[in-house]
Design a protein around this motif. Sequence first.
Motif, PDB file in Angstrom:
ATOM      1  N   TYR A 170       0.843  -1.209   0.000  1.00  0.00           N
ATOM      2  CA  TYR A 170       0.000   0.000   0.000  1.00  0.00           C
ATOM      3  C   TYR A 170       0.875   1.255   0.000  1.00  0.00           C
ATOM      4  CZ  TYR A 170      -3.212   3.621   1.591  1.00  0.00           C
ATOM      5  OH  TYR A 170      -3.949   4.789   1.706  1.00  0.00           O
ATOM      6  N   ASN A 171       1.882   1.298   0.881  1.00  0.00           N
ATOM      7  CA  ASN A 171       2.755   2.487   0.964  1.00  0.00           C
ATOM      8  C   ASN A 171       3.536   2.708  -0.333  1.00  0.00           C
ATOM      9  OD1 ASN A 171       1.971   3.114   3.571  1.00  0.00           O
ATOM     10  ND2 ASN A 171       3.614   1.889   4.501  1.00  0.00           N
ATOM     11  N   LEU A 174       1.100   4.100  -2.842  1.00  0.00           N
ATOM     12  CA  LEU A 174       0.838   5.513  -2.548  1.00  0.00           C
ATOM     13  C   LEU A 174       1.982   6.391  -3.045  1.00  0.00           C
ATOM     14  CD1 LEU A 174      -0.911   7.676  -1.137  1.00  0.00           C
ATOM     15  CD2 LEU A 174       0.338   7.163   0.977  1.00  0.00           C
ATOM     16  N   GLN A 177       1.886   6.701  -6.783  1.00  0.00           N
ATOM     17  CA  GLN A 177       0.807   7.593  -7.189  1.00  0.00           C
ATOM     18  C   GLN A 177       1.206   9.057  -6.989  1.00  0.00           C
ATOM     19  OE1 GLN A 177      -2.893   6.424  -5.502  1.00  0.00           O
ATOM     20  NE2 GLN A 177      -4.123   7.715  -6.863  1.00  0.00           N
ATOM     21  N   ARG A 178       1.928   9.348  -5.917  1.00  0.00           N
ATOM     22  CA  ARG A 178       2.382  10.728  -5.686  1.00  0.00           C
ATOM     23  C   ARG A 178       3.400  11.158  -6.747  1.00  0.00           C
ATOM     24  NH1 ARG A 178       0.534  12.840  -1.104  1.00  0.00           N
ATOM     25  NH2 ARG A 178      -0.127  11.454   0.593  1.00  0.00           N
ATOM     26  N   TYR A 189      -1.624  -1.387  -5.149  1.00  0.00           N
ATOM     27  CA  TYR A 189      -2.874  -1.409  -4.383  1.00  0.00           C
ATOM     28  C   TYR A 189      -3.582  -2.763  -4.563  1.00  0.00           C
ATOM     29  CZ  TYR A 189      -2.489   3.671  -3.762  1.00  0.00           C
ATOM     30  OH  TYR A 189      -2.069   4.924  -3.404  1.00  0.00           O
ATOM     31  N   ASN A 205      -7.829   4.479  -2.686  1.00  0.00           N
ATOM     32  CA  ASN A 205      -6.754   5.066  -3.490  1.00  0.00           C
ATOM     33  C   ASN A 205      -6.643   4.405  -4.868  1.00  0.00           C
ATOM     34  OD1 ASN A 205      -6.242   6.695  -1.315  1.00  0.00           O
ATOM     35  ND2 ASN A 205      -4.219   5.836  -0.845  1.00  0.00           N
ATOM     36  N   LEU A 267      -6.206  11.423  -1.508  1.00  0.00           N
ATOM     37  CA  LEU A 267      -5.648  10.111  -1.192  1.00  0.00           C
ATOM     38  C   LEU A 267      -5.546   9.924   0.317  1.00  0.00           C
ATOM     39  CD1 LEU A 267      -2.728   9.969  -3.798  1.00  0.00           C
ATOM     40  CD2 LEU A 267      -4.953   8.817  -3.950  1.00  0.00           C
ATOM     41  N   SER A 269      -3.306   8.572   3.233  1.00  0.00           N
ATOM     42  CA  SER A 269      -1.885   8.257   3.478  1.00  0.00           C
ATOM     43  C   SER A 269      -1.775   6.948   4.221  1.00  0.00           C
ATOM     44  CB  SER A 269      -1.232   9.365   4.298  1.00  0.00           C
ATOM     45  OG  SER A 269      -1.323  10.589   3.575  1.00  0.00           O
TER      46      SER A 269
END
Length: 269
Positions: A170-171, A174, A177-178, A189, A205, A267, A269
């Motif tokens: 997940y991290n 993320l 995606q950033r 994801y 997300n 989103l 975090s």
Amino acid sequence: MENRDLSAKPIPSAPKAGGFELLESGATGLTVLLSIAAAVTQQTILTAIAPLPLSLAVGLNLVSRKTLNASLKEFAEAQREQMAQVIESQATQQSNLTNLTFALSQVRDRLEDVQQQVLQLNQGTRDLHDYTRILDTEQKQIEEVLDCLREIEKNTQVIQTDPSHAKAYYNRGLTHQRLGDAEAAVLDYSEAIRINDAYAKAYHNRGVARSTLGDRKGAVEDLRTAAKLFFESGDIASYQRARDLAKRIHEVGSAEQAEKEVPLELLFS
């Protein structure tokens, strides 16, 4: 010899009265003659000097004219000298004024040049400030990218150590995606959801990433699933947020609008 007494010397006798009278008479006559002579002499002198006043006046007038003419000449000469000095002074002042006007013109031109240079300097300062701000922004972006890359590397190491670590997937998703890599984010994801099918934030997300890629249908499905899971866990605020976002994506008419309607700030975090 007869013996005589000196004390018996005879005393001179006084003049006779007739002699004094004669002396007085002579003196008186002389006085009268002198008076007559004086009178005659005075009359003669007056007669002689009778025409003098007019001659004297004429002479004095001539002398006065000569003196006046001389004075007038001296005055005229002095006036000419003063006039010449005034004209020379005016010429000097006019020359000084011309020089001053020329100097002022040069100063004005120089001032205009200085003002133009100041304007250019100010413009250069603004450009430098803008460029510095751009550099600061780019530096911050570079630092953020480096932070994201370090975060990706860290989570990759965790996944290599524990492939079932849903939070690491997940991290990493993320962070992708950033960085703007929505496809890599969807893959991570999806792995997190495969490991934990109740991962509400991963659904949320992934729905945002799918919306960015133009997959409206998949985005709405993920967001509705996320809203359901948030509601079941009692997170009403996140439930409301996911539901509203699903509704917005469902109602937009194009993928470009969907991308604008779903900023990264939404989103989790």
